[in-house]
Design a protein around this motif. Structure first.
Motif, PDB file in Angstrom:
ATOM      1  N   UNK A  81     -49.366  14.741  10.221  1.00  0.00           N
ATOM      2  CA  UNK A  81     -49.468  14.872   8.416  1.00  0.00           C
ATOM      3  C   UNK A  81     -48.328  16.995   8.711  1.00  0.00           C
ATOM      4  N   UNK A  82     -48.265  17.440  10.104  1.00  0.00           N
ATOM      5  CA  UNK A  82     -47.335  18.691  10.224  1.00  0.00           C
ATOM      6  C   UNK A  82     -45.685  17.963  10.184  1.00  0.00           C
ATOM      7  N   UNK A  83     -45.641  17.073  10.424  1.00  0.00           N
ATOM      8  CA  UNK A  83     -44.389  16.015  10.189  1.00  0.00           C
ATOM      9  C   UNK A  83     -44.258  15.728   8.925  1.00  0.00           C
ATOM     10  N   UNK A  84     -45.241  15.511   7.975  1.00  0.00           N
ATOM     11  CA  UNK A  84     -44.563  15.152   6.746  1.00  0.00           C
ATOM     12  C   UNK A  84     -43.946  16.157   5.894  1.00  0.00           C
ATOM     13  N   UNK A  85     -44.769  17.198   6.386  1.00  0.00           N
ATOM     14  CA  UNK A  85     -44.482  18.586   5.449  1.00  0.00           C
ATOM     15  C   UNK A  85     -42.589  18.681   5.148  1.00  0.00           C
TER      16      UNK A  85
END
Length: 484
Positions: A81-85
């Motif tokens: 999720x953090x990477x997707x940001x």
């Protein structure tokens, strides 16, 4: 309430992502809720160490093996999720409604994976597994290219066919359990009923589920969808697909081991070892000739799933401990590798191994991440997969399984050489167009991607160097739940 909250929170985040508020805050909402789910999952694992517990009128349950899978899904779900940001927003390739739909589907996909180890009823668990396919298919085709859409369709068709076989197996298993007088259709109930179930029902049920869900796991020869889907999906989704979705479905297959072992005259070990060695061997050959670095990591997933299955088939506490450790190392290493692959593809604009040379000069961060990820998945010290494979080999030699361990070791060594050959070529190779004064144009890599790599590297390295006492206890309890 704790277990129910783990499932409710992603559902709420999915709804918020589609609201007008989600146009600006879908990414941070997903990151925050994923972090909360991770905290709750760790808390549930701590509770499971004191013994299995249930919630929501016994619809949800959690023991050590389920808790291990739960924590791994929650951890990779948070880092992805953090990477997707930043990754999804890179270059403005997608409209705001597309981004909103991505985060909505992301949260639902995460929810479906979290549900698999938590649902007590085996029939509901099958539904959750099938939901992981239906929800992730839209994410595999998110880039909306012909290749991505083809990969998504191939993924849906093959894994759904496998799910139908598994469903038939569960129906036969339910028939057998009713014949044995079992009321609740749960894993605990099936283990208790196994000695009284007719082998003529239990055996075909086991084989149908093994082959059916083996398709979703990526076991050879049902693996053909996996490299296509993992090469076309966004890197954040690849981290989930490869790092934990395959492990989540493999968890269901491993749950069958104590059920079949409890039946007189039946032995699941030769089938686990056979499918495992076949998967490791074929994946090793494919790793030698691979041309796309995301497909390379996908074939490595096939190899790791095979190793876990072999470890389960060897039997015994030590081999099952190695399987649990391998599941943990795989989730940490493979998600890290796909984060690195996404960074490389974003910076260089290609996934072709032959087109990537001299990465250490053009992008030192990507090069360092690729080397670390390559060593981790190939099984080099000091990473967790090296330790788990060592435990598995030791357990096999102790139990006298010399032929199995000999083949497994050969395949693992060749796979190690293949992966590191490709990594060395990309990091230290000389570009064919290398001329004095020439300069490679690099795209800007989002800060969230760099932050995720740094964050994911911590457990990747730490678990190989030192296993904290609570994690040791969880791994041993998970191994015991496999029948070890």
């Amino acid at each position: 309430m704790q277990l129910a909250a783990i499932l409710i929170i992603p559902a709420i985040a999915s709804c918020f992502s589609l609201l007008p508020l989600g146009r600006r805050f879908a990414a941070p909402i997903t990151v925050i809720t994923s972090a909360i789910v991770l905290v709750l999952a760790i808390s549930a694992a701590a509770n499971a160490m004191r013994g299995p517990f249930s919630a929501a009128a016994d619809l949800l349950t959690c023991d050590a093996l389920g808790a291990l899978v739960l924590v791994l899904v929650a951890l990779v779900g948070f880092t992805a999720a953090l990477y997707s940001w930043g990754y999804i927003a890179t270059g403005g390739r997608h409209s705001l409604p597309d981004v909103q739909r991505y985060y909505s589907l992301y949260n639902l996909f995460l929810l479906s994976m979290l549900a698999v180890p938590l649902l007590a009823n085996v029939a509901l668990m099958w539904i959750a597994v099938e939901l992981t396919t239906l929800l992730s298919a839209f994410l595999v085709g998110y880039e909306d290219t012909p290749e991505a859409l083809e990969a998504a369709w191939k993924y849906v068709v093959l894994t759904t066919l496998g799910a139908v076989l598994a469903l038939l197996g569960f129906l036969i298993l339910y028939w057998g359990s009713r014949t044995a007088g079992l009321a609740p259709f749960t894993w605990v109930g099936l283990v208790d009923a196994a000695p009284h179930m007719p082998p003529a029902l239990l055996w075909p049920a086991f084989l149908l589920i093994l082959v059916g869900f083996g398709t979703k796991v990526g076991l050879v020869p049902m693996h053909t969808w996996l490299p296509d889907a993992h090469s076309q999906a966004p890197a954040s989704i690849c981290a989930l697909l490869s790092g934990v979705e395959t492990t989540t479905v493999l968890y269901v297959v491993l749950r069958l081991f104590p059920v079949v072992s409890g039946a007189p005259g039946l032995d699941a070990r030769p089938w686990f070892i056979g499918f495992g060695l076949l998967s490791v061997g074929v994946a090793t050959l494919l790793l030698i000739y691979v041309r796309d670095f995301k497909r390379m990591f996908a074939f490595s997933t096939v190899e790791h799933m095979g190793i876990i299955l072999v470890a389960a088939g060897l039997g015994g506490a030590e081999a099952h401990l190695g399987a649990a450790y391998q599941m943990t190392g795989h989730a940490l290493a493979k998600s890290f590798c796909f984060f690195a692959a996404g960074l490389m593809a974003t910076a260089l604009g290609t996934q072709e191994i032959a087109s990537v040379r001299g990465l250490i000069r053009s992008s030192p961060i990507a090069a360092l991440a690729l080397v670390a990820g390559g060593f981790a998945i190939a099984g080099a010290p000091p990473f967790a997969i090296f330790v788990s494979e060592l435990v598995i080999v030791k357990a096999g030699l102790t139990s006298g399984q010399f032929a199995v361990i000999g083949l497994l070791t050969l395949f693992v060594v060749v796979a190690f050489c293949a992966v590191m050959y490709h990594v060395n070529s990309m990091v230290f190779g000389t570009p064919a167009t290398d001329k004095p004064g020439s300069k490679v144009t690099m795209a800007v890599v989002p800060r969230s991607c760099k932050a995720t790599l740094a964050l994911a590297a911590v457990p990747l390295l730490a678990v190989g160097l030192y296993v904290p006492q609570p994690l040791q206890e969880l791994l041993r309890a998970a191994a015991a739940a496999m029948g070890g």
